[in-house]
Design a protein around this motif. Structure first.
Motif, PDB file in Angstrom:
ATOM      1  N   LEU A 135       0.838  -1.194   0.000  1.00 13.72           N
ATOM      2  CA  LEU A 135       0.000   0.000   0.000  1.00 13.72           C
ATOM      3  C   LEU A 135       0.874   1.245   0.000  1.00 13.72           C
ATOM      4  O   LEU A 135       1.924   1.284   0.639  1.00 13.72           O
ATOM      5  CB  LEU A 135      -0.893   0.049   1.242  1.00 13.72           C
ATOM      6  CG  LEU A 135      -2.143  -0.806   1.311  1.00 13.72           C
ATOM      7  CD1 LEU A 135      -2.754  -0.693   2.701  1.00 13.72           C
ATOM      8  CD2 LEU A 135      -3.143  -0.379   0.254  1.00 13.72           C
ATOM      9  N   SER A 136       0.403   2.294  -0.683  1.00 13.69           N
ATOM     10  CA  SER A 136       1.100   3.582  -0.670  1.00 13.69           C
ATOM     11  C   SER A 136       0.064   4.694  -0.775  1.00 13.69           C
ATOM     12  O   SER A 136      -0.969   4.523  -1.437  1.00 13.69           O
ATOM     13  CB  SER A 136       2.091   3.680  -1.837  1.00 13.69           C
ATOM     14  OG  SER A 136       2.793   4.907  -1.797  1.00 13.69           O
ATOM     15  N   THR A 137       0.310   5.820  -0.112  1.00 15.68           N
ATOM     16  CA  THR A 137      -0.591   6.968  -0.203  1.00 15.68           C
ATOM     17  C   THR A 137       0.204   8.248  -0.378  1.00 15.68           C
ATOM     18  O   THR A 137       1.373   8.345   0.020  1.00 15.68           O
ATOM     19  CB  THR A 137      -1.495   7.117   1.048  1.00 15.68           C
ATOM     20  OG1 THR A 137      -0.697   7.546   2.169  1.00 15.68           O
ATOM     21  CG2 THR A 137      -2.190   5.817   1.380  1.00 15.68           C
ATOM     22  N   PHE A 138      -0.450   9.245  -0.970  1.00 14.80           N
ATOM     23  CA  PHE A 138       0.092  10.597  -1.131  1.00 14.80           C
ATOM     24  C   PHE A 138      -1.027  11.534  -0.695  1.00 14.80           C
ATOM     25  O   PHE A 138      -2.024  11.683  -1.394  1.00 14.80           O
ATOM     26  CB  PHE A 138       0.510  10.853  -2.578  1.00 14.80           C
ATOM     27  CG  PHE A 138       1.489   9.841  -3.109  1.00 14.80           C
ATOM     28  CD1 PHE A 138       2.848  10.077  -3.020  1.00 14.80           C
ATOM     29  CD2 PHE A 138       1.046   8.645  -3.678  1.00 14.80           C
ATOM     30  CE1 PHE A 138       3.755   9.148  -3.494  1.00 14.80           C
ATOM     31  CE2 PHE A 138       1.943   7.710  -4.159  1.00 14.80           C
ATOM     32  CZ  PHE A 138       3.299   7.964  -4.062  1.00 14.80           C
ATOM     33  N   ARG A 139      -0.857  12.174   0.480  1.00 12.70           N
ATOM     34  CA  ARG A 139      -1.979  12.841   1.120  1.00 12.70           C
ATOM     35  C   ARG A 139      -1.637  14.241   1.599  1.00 12.70           C
ATOM     36  O   ARG A 139      -0.482  14.575   1.852  1.00 12.70           O
ATOM     37  CB  ARG A 139      -2.433  12.034   2.347  1.00 12.70           C
ATOM     38  CG  ARG A 139      -2.968  10.665   2.037  1.00 12.70           C
ATOM     39  CD  ARG A 139      -3.194   9.848   3.307  1.00 12.70           C
ATOM     40  NE  ARG A 139      -1.934   9.398   3.885  1.00 12.70           N
ATOM     41  CZ  ARG A 139      -1.452   9.788   5.049  1.00 12.70           C
ATOM     42  NH1 ARG A 139      -2.125  10.663   5.790  1.00 12.70           N
ATOM     43  NH2 ARG A 139      -0.308   9.305   5.498  1.00 12.70           N
ATOM     44  N   GLY A 140      -2.678  15.050   1.760  1.00 11.97           N
ATOM     45  CA  GLY A 140      -2.581  16.290   2.504  1.00 11.97           C
ATOM     46  C   GLY A 140      -3.089  16.048   3.916  1.00 11.97           C
ATOM     47  O   GLY A 140      -3.938  15.179   4.142  1.00 11.97           O
ATOM     48  N   ARG A 141      -2.528  16.807   4.885  1.00 12.21           N
ATOM     49  CA  ARG A 141      -2.972  16.688   6.281  1.00 12.21           C
ATOM     50  C   ARG A 141      -3.236  18.080   6.834  1.00 12.21           C
ATOM     51  O   ARG A 141      -2.562  19.045   6.479  1.00 12.21           O
ATOM     52  CB  ARG A 141      -1.907  16.025   7.163  1.00 12.21           C
ATOM     53  CG  ARG A 141      -1.542  14.609   6.802  1.00 12.21           C
ATOM     54  CD  ARG A 141      -0.866  13.898   7.984  1.00 12.21           C
ATOM     55  NE  ARG A 141       0.143  14.703   8.647  1.00 12.21           N
ATOM     56  CZ  ARG A 141       0.621  14.440   9.872  1.00 12.21           C
ATOM     57  NH1 ARG A 141       0.148  13.409  10.559  1.00 12.21           N
ATOM     58  NH2 ARG A 141       1.558  15.208  10.400  1.00 12.21           N
ATOM     59  N   ALA A 142      -4.195  18.188   7.741  1.00 12.47           N
ATOM     60  CA  ALA A 142      -4.468  19.452   8.414  1.00 12.47           C
ATOM     61  C   ALA A 142      -5.088  19.152   9.768  1.00 12.47           C
ATOM     62  O   ALA A 142      -5.893  18.226   9.902  1.00 12.47           O
ATOM     63  CB  ALA A 142      -5.411  20.334   7.596  1.00 12.47           C
ATOM     64  N   GLY A 143      -4.689  19.928  10.784  1.00 15.17           N
ATOM     65  CA  GLY A 143      -5.232  19.699  12.108  1.00 15.17           C
ATOM     66  C   GLY A 143      -4.919  20.824  13.061  1.00 15.17           C
ATOM     67  O   GLY A 143      -4.304  21.836  12.693  1.00 15.17           O
ATOM     68  N   LEU A 144      -5.340  20.637  14.301  1.00 12.49           N
ATOM     69  CA  LEU A 144      -5.135  21.620  15.355  1.00 12.49           C
ATOM     70  C   LEU A 144      -4.223  21.037  16.426  1.00 12.49           C
ATOM     71  O   LEU A 144      -4.410  19.897  16.863  1.00 12.49           O
ATOM     72  CB  LEU A 144      -6.471  22.031  15.974  1.00 12.49           C
ATOM     73  CG  LEU A 144      -7.444  22.766  15.053  1.00 12.49           C
ATOM     74  CD1 LEU A 144      -8.755  23.024  15.777  1.00 12.49           C
ATOM     75  CD2 LEU A 144      -6.839  24.087  14.564  1.00 12.49           C
ATOM     76  N   GLU A 145      -3.248  21.863  16.881  1.00  8.87           N
ATOM     77  CA  GLU A 145      -2.282  21.463  17.895  1.00  8.87           C
ATOM     78  C   GLU A 145      -2.638  22.090  19.233  1.00  8.87           C
ATOM     79  O   GLU A 145      -3.012  23.262  19.317  1.00  8.87           O
ATOM     80  CB  GLU A 145      -0.881  21.885  17.464  1.00  8.87           C
ATOM     81  CG  GLU A 145       0.229  21.422  18.389  1.00  8.87           C
ATOM     82  CD  GLU A 145       0.548  22.414  19.502  1.00  8.87           C
ATOM     83  OE1 GLU A 145       1.299  22.025  20.418  1.00  8.87           O
ATOM     84  OE2 GLU A 145       0.052  23.550  19.449  1.00  8.87           O
TER      85      GLU A 145
END
Length: 259
Positions: A135-145
């Motif tokens: 399996l392989s993925t190419f992703r964007g991530r966004a979140g709150l710290e």
């Protein structure tokens, strides 16, 4: 002022002081610099894969094995082990970035064999197989710290090495012997969406837990063969649908972190 009032005032003053800490200049500099930068790490977990096989042209007597639905669904669970790389940017509490990963899969290959007593005792057999290789993925991530812990959502492209197969024939070697097989193998492209949580337990190290749903769409294979009844010869097609739910944990090293 009573003792209770003094206690309430002291507690309120302490809470106000704690709440106000993140807004001083030094603390704000620390917050905005802790997640920004490149990173790499390792991860492991499991992939619960589902594969559905469709007989599009009546090549086999699916009616005996799937209650007339013309399809057979398999569920397989594979182990995963691999690595990931990425880059984060941070603006106050908001952390966003890009990530790529790849993992090998193991332990998830198995056949489903279905037998039917046909034509006066002759055993007719169908075998279905699905295998997840990688399996392989190419992703964007966004979140709150918040206080070193990042809660994030993620979405992007998913690629998998898949092998789907089904075949049929008579087990005693008489025509139609077990030789006609539909095989779909290679890289399959799809999409993924998910989320997780990541905690910074030292200036350069973090640990994460995440879950992903992956959909690899449909694939099709056409062969020229004789049908199960032995009377129809021509082109027959099979179709597969593949999805996976992935749960994994990881350890990440962050480069050039300012503490």
């Amino acid at each position: 002022m009573s003792s209770h009032q003094r206690m309430y005032l002291l507690a309120a003053t302490s809470i106000a002081a704690l709440v106000g800490v993140p807004f001083n200049a030094n603390a704000q500099d620390r917050i905005t610099s802790v997640w920004t930068g490149a990173y790499m790490g390792v991860h492991g977990g499991v992939a619960a894969q589902q594969s559905t096989t469709y007989d599009l042209n009546g090549f086999g007597p699916f009616v005996f094995f799937s209650a007339g639905t013309g399809s057979v669904t398999q569920n397989r669970t594979s182990g995963l082990a691999g690595g990931h790389v990425g880059y984060n940017w941070q603006s106050r509490r908001l952390v966003y970035g890009v990530e790529a990963d790849i993992a090998g899969a193991f332990g998830g290959n198995a056949d489903v064999t279905l037998n039917q007593d046909l034509f006066g005792g002759t055993i007719f057999q169908q075998t279905y197989s699905t295998e997840l290789k990688w399996l392989s993925t190419f992703r964007g991530r966004a979140g709150l710290e918040l206080d070193g812990t990042l809660a994030f959502v993620t979405a992007g492209l998913a690629v998998a090495g898949l092998r789907n197969r089904w075949g049929q024939g008579f087990t005693d070697g008489t025509p139609l012997e077990f030789a006609d097989r539909f095989v779909d193998t290679g890289a399959r492209f799809g999409w993924t969406v998910g989320g997780g949580i990541e905690h910074r337990f030292s200036p350069n190290w973090s640990a994460r837990l995440e879950g992903l749903f992956m959909d690899f769409g449909r694939s099709r294979k056409t062969i020229t063969a004789t049908s199960a009844g032995g009377t129809d010869t021509g082109n027959f097609s099979a179709q597969w649908e593949n999805t996976a739910i992935v749960a994994r944990a990881g350890l990440t090293y962050h480069f050039g972190t300012v503490n």
